[in-house]
Design an enzyme around this catalytic site. Structure first.
Site, PDB file in Angstrom:
ATOM      1  N   GLU A 150      47.380  28.308  18.796  1.00 16.67           N
ATOM      2  CA  GLU A 150      47.539  26.844  18.801  1.00 16.67           C
ATOM      3  C   GLU A 150      46.181  26.162  18.800  1.00 16.67           C
ATOM      4  OE1 GLU A 150      50.179  26.717  22.172  1.00 16.67           O
ATOM      5  OE2 GLU A 150      51.726  27.689  20.971  1.00 16.67           O
ATOM      6  N   SER A 204      57.533  35.043  22.313  1.00 18.23           N
ATOM      7  CA  SER A 204      58.944  35.093  22.720  1.00 18.23           C
ATOM      8  C   SER A 204      59.294  36.331  23.532  1.00 18.23           C
ATOM      9  CB  SER A 204      59.857  34.964  21.489  1.00 18.23           C
ATOM     10  OG  SER A 204      59.620  33.733  20.836  1.00 18.23           O
ATOM     11  N   ASN A 236      51.197  31.748  30.245  1.00 12.78           N
ATOM     12  CA  ASN A 236      50.467  30.653  29.618  1.00 12.78           C
ATOM     13  C   ASN A 236      51.359  29.418  29.690  1.00 12.78           C
ATOM     14  OD1 ASN A 236      49.167  28.870  27.939  1.00 12.78           O
ATOM     15  ND2 ASN A 236      49.390  30.092  26.067  1.00 12.78           N
ATOM     16  N   TRP A 237      51.046  28.544  30.637  1.00 16.30           N
ATOM     17  CA  TRP A 237      51.914  27.375  30.853  1.00 16.30           C
ATOM     18  C   TRP A 237      51.733  26.322  29.762  1.00 16.30           C
ATOM     19  CZ3 TRP A 237      51.740  26.080  36.868  1.00 16.30           C
ATOM     20  CH2 TRP A 237      52.221  27.194  37.584  1.00 16.30           C
ATOM     21  N   LYS A 238      50.704  26.465  28.925  1.00 18.42           N
ATOM     22  CA  LYS A 238      50.402  25.501  27.857  1.00 18.42           C
ATOM     23  C   LYS A 238      50.317  24.085  28.448  1.00 18.42           C
ATOM     24  CE  LYS A 238      52.244  28.681  24.489  1.00 18.42           C
ATOM     25  NZ  LYS A 238      52.947  28.899  23.238  1.00 18.42           N
ATOM     26  N   GLY A 255      54.635  32.642  27.152  1.00 18.39           N
ATOM     27  CA  GLY A 255      54.647  31.183  27.101  1.00 18.39           C
ATOM     28  C   GLY A 255      55.893  30.640  27.784  1.00 18.39           C
ATOM     29  N   GLY A 256      56.914  30.342  26.994  1.00 18.76           N
ATOM     30  CA  GLY A 256      58.139  29.701  27.490  1.00 18.76           C
ATOM     31  C   GLY A 256      58.692  30.328  28.759  1.00 18.76           C
ATOM     32  N   HIS A 312      43.599  31.083  21.336  1.00 15.42           N
ATOM     33  CA  HIS A 312      45.052  31.056  21.127  1.00 15.42           C
ATOM     34  C   HIS A 312      45.336  30.439  19.752  1.00 15.42           C
ATOM     35  CE1 HIS A 312      49.251  29.937  21.549  1.00 15.42           C
ATOM     36  NE2 HIS A 312      49.321  30.833  22.521  1.00 15.42           N
ATOM     37  N   GLY A 370      57.070  30.898  20.451  1.00 17.15           N
ATOM     38  CA  GLY A 370      57.952  29.765  20.721  1.00 17.15           C
ATOM     39  C   GLY A 370      59.100  29.635  19.735  1.00 17.15           C
ATOM     40  N   GLU A 396      49.368  38.135  19.159  1.00 21.08           N
ATOM     41  CA  GLU A 396      50.435  37.145  19.164  1.00 21.08           C
ATOM     42  C   GLU A 396      50.721  36.717  17.725  1.00 21.08           C
ATOM     43  OE1 GLU A 396      50.677  35.068  23.242  1.00 21.08           O
ATOM     44  OE2 GLU A 396      49.267  33.957  22.029  1.00 21.08           O
TER      45      GLU A 396
HETATM   46  P1  PGA Z   1      56.033  32.136  23.828  1.00 23.70           P
HETATM   47  O1  PGA Z   1      54.454  31.849  23.777  1.00 23.70           O
HETATM   48  O2  PGA Z   1      56.253  33.211  24.863  1.00 23.70           O
HETATM   49  O3  PGA Z   1      56.648  30.810  24.220  1.00 23.70           O
HETATM   50  O4  PGA Z   1      56.441  32.567  22.462  1.00 23.70           O
HETATM   51  C1  PGA Z   1      53.524  32.898  23.868  1.00 23.70           C
HETATM   52  C2  PGA Z   1      52.130  32.339  23.749  1.00 23.70           C
HETATM   53  O5  PGA Z   1      51.891  31.442  22.935  1.00 23.70           O
HETATM   54  O6  PGA Z   1      51.210  32.782  24.472  1.00 23.70           O
END
Ligand code: PGA
Length: 250
Positions: free
Chosen positions: A94, A209, A6-8, A230-231, A92, A170, A164
């Site tokens: 967010e 993470s 997930n590149w956000k 994500g990251g 998600h 993050g 999640e």
């Molecule tokens: P993260 O994000 O790996 O940076 O914690 C995961 C996500 O939000 O899908």
């Protein structure tokens, strides 16, 4: 086993092209399912690279539930299909936290994605406050049952779930493999009550993470069938390292 990045809200077109080229090289050929979910505006450029090199699928980070019309700033399932998407992340945390997504809107999107031939990755997970209050199962139950209301057993075979925990996204904090397995098994039991035997075929991804260092242990758990990254998905080597851990876990 599915490892999805997930590149956000990261990468412009040039960066997306460079990143996907490195990801394709670093991942190489693989026996598991791998996907990347770039920002909408970079789906085309990423798809161009992926259509030449076979092993990584394309996904989007969100969609609207309507077919078309006066919804300024929104993107439909049909548009995602046309640009080469297989997957779409829905709900998600967010989106729930910053953009007012509710279980009802999430449910409409999951329903539409399935009807359009897209594989929805339905995200659920509790906040730190909810976990500290011992309410994680209540929260996850409400999100799973709300998000999947009205989904038929037939359609359910195309579903992907992602657990999640918001406190792990993050933050560098990861759920322990035991904490992850506990909630994944709980989600599996909800799916089993709702859909019966097919529930064992629905991948439940862990997100929060995940990195090459902690992926092997998390992915070795019985009900952890992949990762939503994500990251670490923004670094080709780290992402490929998680793919390798996924291959080793099957
Ligand atoms: P993260 O994000 O790996 O940076 O914690 C995961 C996500 O939000 O899908």
């Amino acid at each position: 086993m599915l490892i999805a990045g997930n590149w956000k809200m990261n990468t412009d077109a040039q960066e997306a092209q460079a990143l996907i080229s490195s990801v394709v090289d670093a991942v190489g050929s693989t026996t598991i399912d791998v996907a990347v979910c770039p920002p909408f505006v970079n789906l085309g450029v990423v798809n161009q690279v992926l259509s030449k090199a076979g092993s990584v699928a394309l996904g989007a980070q969100n969609m609207h539930a309507a077919d078309s019309g006066a919804y300024t700033g929104e993107i439909s399932a049909g548009m995602l299909n046309a640009i080469g998407c297989t997957y779409v992340i829905i709900g998600h945390s967010e989106r729930r936290q910053y953009f007012g997504e509710t279980d009802k809107s999430v449910n409409e999107k999951v329903t539409k994605a399935l009807a359009s031939g897209l594989v929805p990755i339905l995200c659920v997970g509790e906040t730190l406050e909810e976990r500290e209050g011992g309410r994680e199962e209540d929260v996850v139950r409400a999100q799973v049952m709300g998000g999947l209301e009205g989904i038929s057993i037939n359609a359910a075979s195309e579903l992907v779930l992602a657990y999640e925990p918001v406190w792990a996204i993050g933050t560098g904090k990861t759920a322990s493999p035991e904490q992850a397995q506990e909630i994944h098994a709980f989600i599996r039991s909800l799916l089993s009550d709702k859909f019966g035997a097919i529930s064992s075929d629905i991948p439940i991804l862990y997100g929060g993470s995940m990195k090459p260092g902690n992926a092997p242990e998390l992915l070795s758990k019985q009900d952890v069938n992949g990762g939503l990254i994500g990251g670490a998905s923004l670094k080709a080597d780290a992402f490929a390292g998680i793919v390798r851990a996924g291959e080793a876990a099957v």
